[in-house]
Design an enzyme around this catalytic site. Structure first.
Site, PDB file in Angstrom:
ATOM      1  N   GLU A   1      -9.936 100.375  82.807  1.00  0.00           N
ATOM      2  CA  GLU A   1      -8.950  99.414  82.296  1.00  0.00           C
ATOM      3  C   GLU A   1      -8.724  98.283  83.275  1.00  0.00           C
ATOM      4  OE1 GLU A   1      -5.796 102.033  79.661  1.00  0.00           O
ATOM      5  OE2 GLU A   1      -5.033 101.023  81.438  1.00  0.00           O
TER       6      GLU A   1
ATOM      7  N   GLY B   1      -1.134 112.801  76.898  1.00  0.00           N
ATOM      8  CA  GLY B   1      -1.435 113.938  76.025  1.00  0.00           C
ATOM      9  C   GLY B   1      -1.431 113.513  74.569  1.00  0.00           C
TER      10      GLY B   1
ATOM     11  N   HIS C   1       0.058 114.223  84.603  1.00  0.00           N
ATOM     12  CA  HIS C   1      -1.210 113.483  84.753  1.00  0.00           C
ATOM     13  C   HIS C   1      -1.453 112.451  83.665  1.00  0.00           C
ATOM     14  CE1 HIS C   1      -3.023 115.589  81.435  1.00  0.00           C
ATOM     15  NE2 HIS C   1      -4.227 115.242  81.733  1.00  0.00           N
TER      16      HIS C   1
ATOM     17  N   HIS D   1      -6.992 115.374  88.855  1.00  0.00           N
ATOM     18  CA  HIS D   1      -5.997 116.145  88.102  1.00  0.00           C
ATOM     19  C   HIS D   1      -6.564 117.393  87.422  1.00  0.00           C
ATOM     20  CE1 HIS D   1      -6.525 112.513  85.175  1.00  0.00           C
ATOM     21  NE2 HIS D   1      -7.328 113.461  84.767  1.00  0.00           N
TER      22      HIS D   1
END
Lengths: 141, 484
Positions: free
Chosen positions: B210, B410, B407, B332
């Protein structure tokens, strides 16, 4: 009698497979795996490949079988579209799977629909009810 | 509160406990809110997985879950468990298939207002330079088996050796980008083969690169130490150990399923297969897992280097003009041997973080000197349309969560539902209207990864902030995205 149906899963791909024997469950699971992983209609299968796998447990053997197909796609660039022969037998206190796969080698990565990390043990339990063997298989993507 | 037959006792607004019962060796503790429990947790099996993890031999204090908890394999995603290294086990289910999946964020001297008309070109150039998507390879020449074994031992230091990393990049990577004790002898030929052409590849699914802009700063002092300012362009990279890591997980699940029988463990889920840390099986997995972790750090380092070259080309600027510097890199999905205080005593434990980020406090000896005054940067990506966060670790995290935080966001929607919702819509235009340029291998990935398929990461980050586990430093807004 053999059949598969994709079922809802929040992050990955889950499929319910059934068949009249262990062999039918394995072939049906392969069909579902191919449907999830590749654009099979675009693949002109022209080669046969024989594989032999051993395991002490029928569930682990199914995982080994589908992961073998995945390894062939991801690393050998060999795309299975079908299984023309598949036998499971007991040998030396283990289960032996012998299969003849139909597929082809290709470097065209656009044939891959989904990069499957692995076939998981999650919810995997081949059970027999009446004359039907069935299980859920989850592919981690 | 009772959710699907599981009793949840409120400890405070953002922390809930599952009391120990049955075969649980410790209670479960979940950082979440009442509204998140009611909106997401009641719909999946994640709480059951917190209970299952509490059965692991040698588990200490609690089976923990962060607010981005959702259904995983063995452990829930967002699960944290520490096991005693003398009497406890290690489980690949506590790490996941994508070993050392992680995030890094690099800063630049660029200001969004000055380059916003060039974002589309930047993204197109990055997409050409960085292999993304299924079957992608070729970022750097295909490694031979000796070269990849060097990567498995050296991690990011391999990139440093070939001129793809600076000293500062290495210092600003968790574990300096290299876990000691990684021995390729424990990695199968098949895993090696899967990794040969994947160094410097992004992959597919939720992995991304990104271009972000710093939109809001919550803590000026910490942001200053990290070199952040409002309107600044950052690059965020999210990927892991690719096929090599997936294969190592797969190989060792089988080894540890056999070990589970050998050691007489009876665990409620096959994906929790485990072995004593101090056993041949446990030590072999730990060493192989470290190899995959090192491969992943090197992977993100190679992608960062390629990104730097691409940005310099796109904008026709020098390296010093670009000012491309790694802020930090966190993993993570990992299991690491760490020392933590348990019942007043320092103890070595194996901390499994499955979809959880290390969050060490100020003055920790394990974070770079430059962050000693503020704590370790914690990088928390959101979905590709809204925002991501940078936070910092605290001493509360050390006391309560073995130094761990959340992290990411989800999923709330399956890929299938997201695809159905995106059908017939011009998703690229929709993202553009949100100010996000995107390049992807196909529309399918864009559709599956649309913002509505994810939880609002701000809710997740706020629970960690309000609990004192990590403290918000800055909010980032995506302006360009590459997906596989």
């Amino acid at each position: 009698m053999s059949n598969y149906k994709f079922i809802e899963h929040a992050a990955d791909i889950a499929v319910e497979v059934s068949g009249g024997s262990y062999e039918e469950v394995f072939i049906t699971a392969l069909d579902a795996f191919c449907k999830a992983a590749m654009y099979t209609k675009d693949i002109q299968a022209s080669e046969k490949k024989t594989i032999n796998l051993y395991s002490e447990d029928i569930n682990w053997l199914l995982i080994d079988f589908l992961n073998e197909i995945n390894f062939l796609i991801q690393t050998k660039k060999w795309f299975t579209i079908n299984c023309v022969e598949l036998n499971i037998e007991e040998q030396d206190n283990r289960l032996k799977l012998s299969a003849v796969l139909l597929g082809t080698e290709s470097t065209d990565s656009s044939l891959i629909k989904e990069e499957i990390k692995s076939v998981t043990y999650h919810q995997l339990n081949i059970r027999k009810e009446g004359n039907v063997y069935s299980t859920i298989v989850v592919f981690d993507i | 509160m009772n959710i699907n037959g599981i009793e949840l006792v409120k400890i405070h607004e953002n922390l809930w406990e599952i009391p120990k019962y049955g075969g649980m060796l410790v209670p479960g503790r979940i950082y979440t809110s009442q509204s998140m429990i009611e909106s997401t947790l009641k719909n999946d099996e994640a709480l059951k997985q917190v209970i299952n993890v509490a059965h692991l031999p040698g588990i200490q204090k609690y089976s923990l879950a962060m607010p981005d908890i959702h259904w995983g394999y063995g452990f829930p995603i967002g699960g944290v468990a520490a096991t005693d290294i003398e009497s406890g086990v290690i489980s690949p289910g506590g790490v996941g298939y994508d070993i050392n999946c992680g995030v890094r964020v690099a800063r630049t001297n660029l200001e969004y207002n000055k380059i916003k008309t060039k974002i589309q070109k930047i993204i197109e150039d990055l997409f050409k330079k960085i292999p993304a998507g299924v079957g992608a390879s070729g970022a750097i020449k295909k490694l031979n088996s000796n070269e990849i074994k060097d990567v498995l031992v050296m991690g990011s230091k391999w990139s440093h050796k070939i001129g793809f990393a600076t000293d500062e990049d290495i210092i600003h990577t968790e574990e300096n980008g290299c876990l000691e004790g990684a021995d390729p002898i424990f990695v199968s030929d098949r895993a090696i083969e899967r990794g040969l052409d994947q160094a410097g590849t992004l992959g597919s699914g939720n992995h991304f690169l990104e271009v972000d802009v710093v939109e809001e700063i919550f803590d000026k002092e910490k942001a200053g130490v990290m070199g952040l300012f409002i309107g600044q362009i950052l690059i965020m990279i999210h990927t892991g150990s690719r096929g090599l890591g997936y294969q190592i997980c797969d190989d060792y699940l089988k080894v540890l399923l056999r070990a589970e029988k050998k050691f007489g463990y009876k665990l409620p889920d096959k994906q929790l297969a485990c072995a004593p840390i101090k056993s041949l099986e446990g030590e072999s997995y730990l060493s192989a897992m470290k190899c995959a972790a090192n491969f992943a750090w090197n992977n993100r380092q190679v992608i960062m280097h390629l990104s730097k070259l691409s940005l310099m080309d796109s904008l026709n600027i020098t390296e010093s003009g670009l000012g491309f510097k790694l802020i930090y890199d966190v993993c993570h999905n990992i299991a690491k041997i760490e020392e933590h205080e348990i019942d007043g005593m320092k103890k070595k434990v194996c901390v499994h973080r499955k979809g959880a980020t290390r969050a060490f406090p100020p003055d920790s000896p394990f974070i770079p000197h430059s962050f000693k005054s503020i704590g370790q940067p914690v990088l928390i990506p959101g979905d590709m349309g809204r925002y991501s966060f940078i936070a910092s670790g605290t001493s509360t995290a050390i006391k309560e969560t073995f130094g761990s935080s959340c992290h990411g966001a989800g999923r709330v929607q399956s890929r299938h539902k997201a695809l159905a919702q995106g059908k017939g819509r011009n998703l690229i235009s929709e993202l553009q209207s949100m100010g996000v340029s995107i390049q992807a291998k196909g529309i399918k990935t864009i559709s599956e990864e649309m913002p509505y398929a994810y939880k609002d990461v701000a809710e997740v980050v706020d629970i960690m902030h309000n609990s004192g586990i990590t403290l918000k430093v800055a909010k980032l807004r995506p302006v360009g995205v590459i997906k596989g």
